[in-house]
Structure formats: structure tokens, C-alpha cells
Scaffold this active site. Structure first.
Site, PDB file in Angstrom:
ATOM      1  N   ASP A   8      26.132  34.200  71.060  1.00  0.00           N
ATOM      2  CA  ASP A   8      27.077  34.856  71.965  1.00  0.00           C
ATOM      3  C   ASP A   8      26.787  34.392  73.390  1.00  0.00           C
ATOM      4  OD1 ASP A   8      28.402  36.722  73.686  1.00  0.00           O
ATOM      5  OD2 ASP A   8      28.356  38.241  72.110  1.00  0.00           O
ATOM      6  N   HIS A  60      31.798  35.699  71.195  1.00  0.00           N
ATOM      7  CA  HIS A  60      31.446  36.974  71.810  1.00  0.00           C
ATOM      8  C   HIS A  60      31.892  38.136  70.932  1.00  0.00           C
ATOM      9  CE1 HIS A  60      30.488  39.845  74.847  1.00  0.00           C
ATOM     10  NE2 HIS A  60      31.721  40.088  75.218  1.00  0.00           N
ATOM     11  N   SER A 115      30.929  44.737  74.177  1.00  0.00           N
ATOM     12  CA  SER A 115      30.510  44.114  75.417  1.00  0.00           C
ATOM     13  C   SER A 115      30.082  45.175  76.433  1.00  0.00           C
ATOM     14  CB  SER A 115      31.651  43.238  75.929  1.00  0.00           C
ATOM     15  OG  SER A 115      31.203  42.334  76.887  1.00  0.00           O
TER      16      SER A 115
END
Length: 513
Positions: A455, A483, A228
Site C-alpha cells: 500500500d 490502497h 485510510s
């Protein structure tokens, strides 16, 4: 926008939801940083022959003293310069924790779970890494500057923070002005309680810390696994130090070419798409509380969240679910499809019983709030501080209003919560950093970029864009929900990641799992 979220491993439902916290990626308080412009600043520190910037050699050559800290882990504290542009400005501390290699050691593997504001120490404690990585690497988690056990960003007391994270502001001129004032007060508290560190928590400074840690760990090149927001930290490192890139895996990628406003708009659509997949899945079952077709189900969720602004949802305790908390409660379950059942339970309570207990629980998971009103981390403080240190969104009122309308039209269910990003750094006490790196990372060894097709927090096209932007980018695709991919998807992804990190086997560009 919301933070792309720091990546944590899933376990039982309660733990599984704790996966979600951070980075970087969707809502009321915007949660992802602005990418800075192109070009390299001539004022960037010049590296010496030993790899250390001139004047910073003592930090690079420091000896890390590891001690056993339970559970088979070892811990230490490293010293880092407060400012990577002024060696005389003083030092801060970085907390590290490692799981020593259980077999023949290849080197160190630095990890970051995202956020910004995610704790690498918590991630290494999770043990959510394949046996091949645990055998071959000292897996080293660190809390970046401003985060957790490292020298932290500190702002409000818990009681005031609780109000900050739950209070709704009308989408009127007066409401937006009140929201901006709350940000001013937050920033002033951060400056008063954090001091000069608040102006030095930008991602570039954290990436420079990573190079210092690489040297202190005794590695010639950096091996790194970032999720991320951790992908931004990774590509920033690669742009600053392309010749020191070892084996980098960037999972749940951010697009370095986007502005904050573009990030918010595309995240809103990402969460809309994930919610659509959830509603389809829910309605395919026997006991879904969402009636009618998918569009009707999405409208029911939107109505519930928006109605909470005027009619907060009661719980069995002394707290009600505001619109902001209702948004968090829904959004947090989009990070991993294994938590969709908990959202269904929450919706059943709201629609059938008029109660918001599970929805409030979900919001508290997102915000890392304990039942007694304390917080498990300073992730919100660090999130906002790093984002505001990295850049700014559009803050002209009329332009913000137009952007907010576009976002809501593209993502009608939750899009309203992604607008007005420019308010979130109102009168921030320190200016944003100037970019000092090449986003193409020209000359770097292969960098593996992973994207998940649905995602919500870091949309798939961001991974495509990052892999294309990096001169040596290699794209790996996971076809699925949620995610990030490594550690929560399938053996194809695991093999690709582990074969590359352990053996240096570069996956085929375009590999789809």
C-alpha cells in the site's frame, strides 16, 4: 505528503481513478495528520448515564427524519454541537445517506472513506459492499463536519483554488517563503469564510459526532467500516468510547504513534515501492515507454516530474502540467494497480508526443477538478483544515531542510514532494486540539485492522503497528498492491470482513489473504 486518500470503489477506468481521492497520503500539500501525544485530558466531557456528555443530551436524543432521496436511498440531516466542549456555542449540520438493509437487519453500519475530506455520502452511493453487508445493515454514509454536504469548510473561490493546487514553488529559501505565504492566505480565507467551525473540525470532534449518530440511529454499540484516514477516525472513537465499540473494521490503517514528519517520510517510501512495482510491471509488457532497467525507468519518471517545474508540459487545452500536477498525475495511479495502464498511456503521450493531456486528467482526478475549472468537492479545504486541527509538523527551517533531504534520499523518485510538511499549517488561525483519548482503546471489543503489503499511502507496517497498539487489535493482511483491501482485493478479505461484521466471527489474528 499526500492524503491517505479516501477510498472509493473502482469501476471503468475513469471511475476507477475517481477512487482515489483523498485521505490521507503523499505530496506537495502534505496529506495526513499528525498524531497527538499520549494521555487523556482532564477537560474531556464527562458522559452522562444515557451515554451523552453532560449538557449535550438533546443532540443524542434527536429524532432523525429520513426521506426517500432516489435510487433506493434515504437521506436526513442531523444536528451536532459546534463544539463538544461548549454546548452553548451553537450547532452545525451533518448530512447522512443510507442504503436500508435488504434482509434481516442486524443494525446500522457507519462508513467513512478517508481523506480527511472524503464524503461518506458518495461512498454509500457507490454500492461497493458485499451482499451480506447490504442484507444485514442499514449502511449509513455521512459527510463529517467540515466536509461536503455537511457544514463545510470554505476557503478560496475555485479560480484561486485552482492556482493554489497547481503552482510550483522552488525549493529555495525564497520559494519556501512564498509557499508559506500562500498557506497563510489560504488559512486566512478559510477563517473568514468558515468562521468558528474551522477551529472545531479535529478528528476527536468528528469521532464524538459518530457516537451521537450511533445513539440517534438507535444502536447500543457502534458498527463501523473505515478506510485510510477513516481508520484514524475509528481508533479515535475506540479510544474515546471503548465500551461502545461494536464491530469495527479499519482498512488501510494509519499508525497512531507517528508524527507528521514520520508519516511523510514513510509515505514517500511507500510510493517509491509502489512505483517500483509499476515500472517492473510496465517493462514486462511489450509497449512500455520506460527504457532500460527498473532504476532507469524510475529515473525517467523523476526527470519528467522535476523538469515540469521549469518546462511545464503542454496540453491541447489552455493549461500546462506543472511539477505539482505531474506529481499528482503519477501518484494518483498508485492507489489501485488497475489504473497503471492509464499511467502508461500518460507517459507515452509525454515521452513520444510531448503532450500532457492524460497526465493532466489524472491530476484533475486527484484534485476532483472539473473540466470547467470548478471542483466536485471541498476535499482539499477539509483535508488541510482537519490536519491542521489535529497537529503540527516540524516548522524549524533548518530541521525541515534536513528532514527533506532524508526523505529524498530514501525515496528519490518522488520524495522531494513529501518534504517541508511544517509549512503546510503556517500561521493557521486556530491551535491544534489536545488529545483526550487512550490510543490502546483498553476494554474495547475486537477491532479488525487490515493492511495491504504494498500500500503506497498507508504502508503495511502502519497496520501492524495499529493492531499492536490497540489492546484488542486483530491484524488481517492482504498480499498485494494498492490502497486498502476490502472491495478491491479477493474473496478471502471479503469473507473475513463480512463474517465479522455480520456474524461477529473474529478472524484469526495474523490471517493472510
Amino acid at each position: 505528503m499526500i492524503r491517505p486518500a479516501r477510498r472509493k470503489p473502482a469501476a471503468a477506468v475513469a471511475c476507477l481513478l475517481v477512487t482515489v481521492l483523498l485521505l490521507a497520503a503523499c505530496a506537495a500539500p502534505p496529506k495526513v495528520q499528525t498524531t497527538l501525544g499520549a494521555g487523556v485530558s482532564p477537560e474531556a466531557p464527562v458522559a452522562g448515564a444515557d451515554g451523552a456528555p453532560a449538557g449535550f443530551e438533546s443532540w443524542y436524543s434527536q429524532a432523525l427524519e429520513w426521506v426517500d432521496c432516489g435510487g433506493g436511498f434515504q437521506c436526513t440531516t442531523a444536528s451536532a454541537p459546534l463544539s463538544w466542549h461548549d454546548a452553548a456555542a451553537g450547532s452545525i449540520e451533518l448530512a447522512l445517506k443510507k442504503a436500508p438493509a435488504s434482509g434481516q437487519k442486524v443494525g446500522s453500519l457507519l462508513i467513512n472513506p478517508g481523506g480527511p475530506g472524503g464524503s461518506g455520502i458518495s461512498l454509500v452511493e457507490s454500492g461497493s459492499f458485499g451482499q451480506a453487508l447490504r442484507n444485514s445493515f442499514d449502511i449509513v454514509g455521512f459527510d463529517p463536519r467540515g466536509v461536503g454536504q455537511s457544514s463545510p469548510v470554505t476557503c478560496f473561490a475555485d479560480e484561486d483554488k485552482d492556482e493554489f493546487l497547481s503552482k510550483d514553488y522552488p525549493y529555495t529559501d525564497e520559494g519556501l517563503a512564498e509557499r508559506a505565504q500562500s498557506i497563510r492566505e489560504w488559512g486566512a480565507a478559510c477563517a473568514q469564510n468558515t468562521g468558528a467551525l474551522l477551529g472545531n473540525v479535529d478528528t476527536q470532534s468528528a469521532a464524538r459526532d459518530m457516537d451521537m449518530l450511533r445513539a440517534a440511529l438507535g444502536d447500543d454499540k457502534l458498527n463501523y467500516l473505515g478506510y485510510s484516514y477513516g481508520t484514524q477516525l475509528g481508533y479515535t472513537y475506540a479510544g474515546l468510547f471503548p465500551d461502545r465499540v461494536g464491530r469495527l473494521v479499519l482498512d488501510g490503517a494509519l499508525d497512531p504513534n507517528l508524527t507528521s514528519d514520520q508519516v511523510a517520510a514513510e509515505q514517500a517510501v511507500g510510493f517509491e515501492n509502489a512505483l517500483r512495482a509499476y515500472v517492473q510491471d510496465c517493462q514486462a509488457g511489450a509497449d512500455c515507454p520506460l527504457g532500460g532497467d527498473v532504476e532507469t525507468g524510475l529515473k525517467q519518471i523523476r526527470a519528467m516530474v522535476e523538469d515540469a517545474a521549469d518546462n511545464p508540459i503542454p496540453t491541447s487545452g489552455d493549461r500546462d502540467v506543472t511539477q505539482k500536477l505531474a506529481f499528482y498525475g503519477v501518484a494518483v495511479t498508485m492507489y489501485d494497480e488497475a489504473s497503471w495502464g492509464v499511467l502508461t498511456q500518460a507517459l507515452e503521450e509525454v515521452f513520444y508526443e510531448g503532450a500532457g493531456d492524460t497526465l493532466l486528467y489524472l491530476a484533475d482526478v486527484y484534485n476532483e477538478r472539473n473540466s470547467d475549472g470548478t471542483f466536485r468537492s471541498n476535499s482539499e479545504e477539509a483535508f488541510r483544515a482537519v490536519n491542521c486541527a489535529d497537529g503540527r509538523a516540524e516548522d524549524d527551517p533548518e530541521k525541515m531542510k534536513a528532514l527533506a533531504a532524508e526523505i529524498e534520499a530514501a525515496a528519490p523518485t518522488l520524495g522531494k514532494s513529501f518534504g517541508y510538511s511544517g509549512i503546510e499549517c503556517t500561521d493557521w488561525p486556530f491551535p491544534p486540539a489536545e488529545q483526550e483519548f487512550d490510543i490502546t482503546a483498553a476494554g474495547a471489543d475486537p477491532i479488525v485492522v487490515i493492511g495491504t503489503t504494498n500500500d503506497p499511502a498507508t504502508p503495511y507496517k502502519w497496520a501492524q503497528a495499529l493492531a499492536s497498539t490497540l489492546e484488542s487489535g486483530v491484524l488481517v493482511t492482504y498480499q498485494g498492491e494498492g490502497h486498502t483491501a476490502y472491495g478491491r482485493s479477493n474473496n478471502c478479505i471479503s469473507r473475513a470482513v463480512e463474517d465479522y461484521l455480520v456474524h461477529g466471527t473474529v478472524p484469526q489474528d495474523g490471517l493472510t489473504c
